[in-house]
Design a protein around this motif. Structure first.
Motif, PDB file in Angstrom:
ATOM      1  N   ASP A 109       7.351  14.793   2.955  1.00 42.27           N
ATOM      2  CA  ASP A 109       5.775  15.255   3.268  1.00 42.27           C
ATOM      3  C   ASP A 109       5.003  14.005   3.317  1.00 42.27           C
ATOM      4  O   ASP A 109       4.249  14.109   4.390  1.00 42.27           O
ATOM      5  CB  ASP A 109       5.439  16.191   1.983  1.00 42.27           C
ATOM      6  N   PHE A 110       5.017  12.941   2.355  1.00 40.93           N
ATOM      7  CA  PHE A 110       4.388  11.966   2.600  1.00 40.93           C
ATOM      8  C   PHE A 110       4.383  11.131   4.316  1.00 40.93           C
ATOM      9  O   PHE A 110       3.500  10.840   4.774  1.00 40.93           O
ATOM     10  CB  PHE A 110       4.470  11.043   1.576  1.00 40.93           C
ATOM     11  N   THR A 111       5.766  11.128   4.555  1.00 42.62           N
ATOM     12  CA  THR A 111       5.981  10.590   5.620  1.00 42.62           C
ATOM     13  C   THR A 111       5.544  11.356   6.853  1.00 42.62           C
ATOM     14  O   THR A 111       4.951  10.963   7.882  1.00 42.62           O
ATOM     15  CB  THR A 111       7.648  10.495   5.737  1.00 42.62           C
ATOM     16  N   ILE A 112       5.671  12.757   6.848  1.00 45.21           N
ATOM     17  CA  ILE A 112       5.291  13.520   7.972  1.00 45.21           C
ATOM     18  C   ILE A 112       3.819  13.613   7.930  1.00 45.21           C
ATOM     19  O   ILE A 112       3.439  13.594   9.116  1.00 45.21           O
ATOM     20  CB  ILE A 112       6.185  15.019   7.859  1.00 45.21           C
ATOM     21  N   GLY A 155       3.466   9.236  -6.025  1.00 41.92           N
ATOM     22  CA  GLY A 155       4.012  10.473  -5.613  1.00 41.92           C
ATOM     23  C   GLY A 155       5.161  10.793  -6.359  1.00 41.92           C
ATOM     24  O   GLY A 155       5.542  12.058  -6.936  1.00 41.92           O
ATOM     25  N   ILE A 156       6.423   9.699  -6.445  1.00 42.13           N
ATOM     26  CA  ILE A 156       7.425   9.870  -6.858  1.00 42.13           C
ATOM     27  C   ILE A 156       7.428   9.888  -8.621  1.00 42.13           C
ATOM     28  O   ILE A 156       7.855  10.993  -9.014  1.00 42.13           O
ATOM     29  CB  ILE A 156       8.461   8.736  -6.727  1.00 42.13           C
ATOM     30  N   SER A 157       6.503   9.456  -9.145  1.00 37.26           N
ATOM     31  CA  SER A 157       6.328   9.494 -10.657  1.00 37.26           C
ATOM     32  C   SER A 157       5.756  10.601 -11.229  1.00 37.26           C
ATOM     33  O   SER A 157       5.865  10.847 -12.095  1.00 37.26           O
ATOM     34  CB  SER A 157       5.373   8.081 -11.277  1.00 37.26           C
ATOM     35  N   ASN A 158       4.866  11.409 -10.070  1.00 39.28           N
ATOM     36  CA  ASN A 158       4.266  12.780 -10.234  1.00 39.28           C
ATOM     37  C   ASN A 158       5.429  14.009 -10.367  1.00 39.28           C
ATOM     38  O   ASN A 158       5.241  14.976 -10.786  1.00 39.28           O
ATOM     39  CB  ASN A 158       3.146  12.744  -9.514  1.00 39.28           C
ATOM     40  N   ALA A 159       6.272  13.711  -9.611  1.00 34.71           N
ATOM     41  CA  ALA A 159       7.419  14.618  -9.502  1.00 34.71           C
ATOM     42  C   ALA A 159       8.324  14.568 -10.842  1.00 34.71           C
ATOM     43  O   ALA A 159       8.663  13.455 -11.284  1.00 34.71           O
ATOM     44  CB  ALA A 159       8.357  14.231  -8.316  1.00 34.71           C
ATOM     45  N   GLU A 160       8.670  15.958 -10.812  1.00 35.31           N
ATOM     46  CA  GLU A 160       9.324  16.272 -12.274  1.00 35.31           C
ATOM     47  C   GLU A 160      10.959  16.192 -11.922  1.00 35.31           C
ATOM     48  O   GLU A 160      11.537  16.115 -13.058  1.00 35.31           O
ATOM     49  CB  GLU A 160       8.867  17.719 -12.731  1.00 35.31           C
ATOM     50  N   LEU A 179       0.770  -1.179  -0.134  1.00 38.41           N
ATOM     51  CA  LEU A 179       0.074  -0.045  -0.029  1.00 38.41           C
ATOM     52  C   LEU A 179       0.943   1.394  -0.147  1.00 38.41           C
ATOM     53  O   LEU A 179       0.603   2.244  -0.629  1.00 38.41           O
ATOM     54  CB  LEU A 179      -0.933  -0.101   1.265  1.00 38.41           C
ATOM     55  N   ILE A 180       1.846   1.425   0.987  1.00 36.15           N
ATOM     56  CA  ILE A 180       2.679   2.408   0.970  1.00 36.15           C
ATOM     57  C   ILE A 180       3.750   2.680  -0.162  1.00 36.15           C
ATOM     58  O   ILE A 180       3.746   3.689  -0.695  1.00 36.15           O
ATOM     59  CB  ILE A 180       3.654   2.421   2.358  1.00 36.15           C
ATOM     60  N   LYS A 181       4.049   1.443  -0.711  1.00 38.17           N
ATOM     61  CA  LYS A 181       4.865   1.562  -1.991  1.00 38.17           C
ATOM     62  C   LYS A 181       3.922   1.870  -3.306  1.00 38.17           C
ATOM     63  O   LYS A 181       4.968   2.741  -3.875  1.00 38.17           O
ATOM     64  CB  LYS A 181       5.503  -0.025  -2.138  1.00 38.17           C
ATOM     65  N   ASN A 182       2.952   1.599  -3.282  1.00 36.76           N
ATOM     66  CA  ASN A 182       2.111   2.314  -4.555  1.00 36.76           C
ATOM     67  C   ASN A 182       1.920   3.729  -4.115  1.00 36.76           C
ATOM     68  O   ASN A 182       1.986   4.346  -5.199  1.00 36.76           O
ATOM     69  CB  ASN A 182       0.716   1.342  -4.388  1.00 36.76           C
ATOM     70  N   LYS A 183       1.650   4.297  -3.218  1.00 33.96           N
ATOM     71  CA  LYS A 183       1.309   5.449  -2.899  1.00 33.96           C
ATOM     72  C   LYS A 183       2.749   6.419  -3.023  1.00 33.96           C
ATOM     73  O   LYS A 183       2.603   7.428  -3.483  1.00 33.96           O
ATOM     74  CB  LYS A 183       0.790   5.735  -1.379  1.00 33.96           C
ATOM     75  N   MET A 184       3.841   5.775  -2.619  1.00 36.61           N
ATOM     76  CA  MET A 184       5.207   6.564  -2.879  1.00 36.61           C
ATOM     77  C   MET A 184       5.439   6.500  -4.420  1.00 36.61           C
ATOM     78  O   MET A 184       5.876   7.423  -4.829  1.00 36.61           O
ATOM     79  CB  MET A 184       6.275   5.835  -2.122  1.00 36.61           C
ATOM     80  N   GLN A 185       5.303   5.496  -5.047  1.00 35.98           N
ATOM     81  CA  GLN A 185       5.730   5.275  -6.498  1.00 35.98           C
ATOM     82  C   GLN A 185       4.748   6.449  -7.154  1.00 35.98           C
ATOM     83  O   GLN A 185       5.216   7.063  -8.147  1.00 35.98           O
ATOM     84  CB  GLN A 185       5.584   3.904  -7.084  1.00 35.98           C
TER      85      GLN A 185
END
Length: 192
Positions: A89-92, A73-78, A65-71
């Protein structure tokens, strides 16, 4: 002919995950699980096995679940910098505003020293995260976003430990402002 399941396995697994996440393994009884999951004890055993096996499945469920959320967010980052900022930010800010820290870190501190299966599972998750972080740091160095002269592997180890510390402090209700200051310091370190 056996009875068909009267519940969605992923829904009840998520309920078990949240209970273990909130209370920890030791404080969660089978009665707690049966009540919170809304299934019969026999269904719990037939579907998930014993408490320990269920716990291992919830750790896998949480990690995915967390891996999918992280991926996502990371793939949306430029940029690599935006990706690392997203991770902080996701962690905090937490997952769906649940302020229970991190199930993986909570489990590591509660059980890893006395449960080899948990230790191995968590160590593998930590190593995967560290590799992801090293890849992001390396990418940022290659593109010139990060100007620091530290080795990407060392920086990923420091970043991983910083994120672990943040997750522990979240469990203790540390202020988000304080944790964002820690994140800001690390982001500045990438340019020194």
């Amino acid at each position: 002919m056996g009875r068909s399941r009267e519940f969605d396995e992923n829904v009840v697994l998520q309920k078990a995950m949240e209970l273990f996440w909130k209370q920890g393994y030791e404080k969660t009884s089978l009665n707690d699980l049966v009540e919170h999951m809304g299934i019969h004890r026999r269904s719990l055993y037939d579907t998930f096995g014993d408490k320990h096996t269920l716990f291992l499945k919830t750790v896998d469920f949480y990690a995915e679940l967390i891996k999918n959320k992280m991926q996502a967010g990371i793939s949306n980052a430029e940029t690599a910098k935006q990706a690392i900022r997203f991770i902080f930010d996701f962690t905090i800010e937490g997952y769906e505003d649940k302020q229970w820290g991190c199930l993986i870190v909570n489990s590591a501190t509660e059980m890893a020293l006395r449960d080899k299966e948990i230790e191995e599972k968590i160590e593998k998750i930590f190593m995967q995260t560290e590799q992801l972080l090293a890849d992001l740091v390396r990418k940022g160095m290659e593109t010139g976003e990060f100007s620091c002269k530290y080795d990407p592997e060392v920086l990923s180890e420091i970043l991983q430990n910083t994120l672990l510390g943040i997750r522990v402090q979240l469990r203790m209700s540390a202020s988000k402002e304080k944790l964002h200051r820690v994140a800001d310091f690390f982001m500045d370190l990438l340019n020194n």
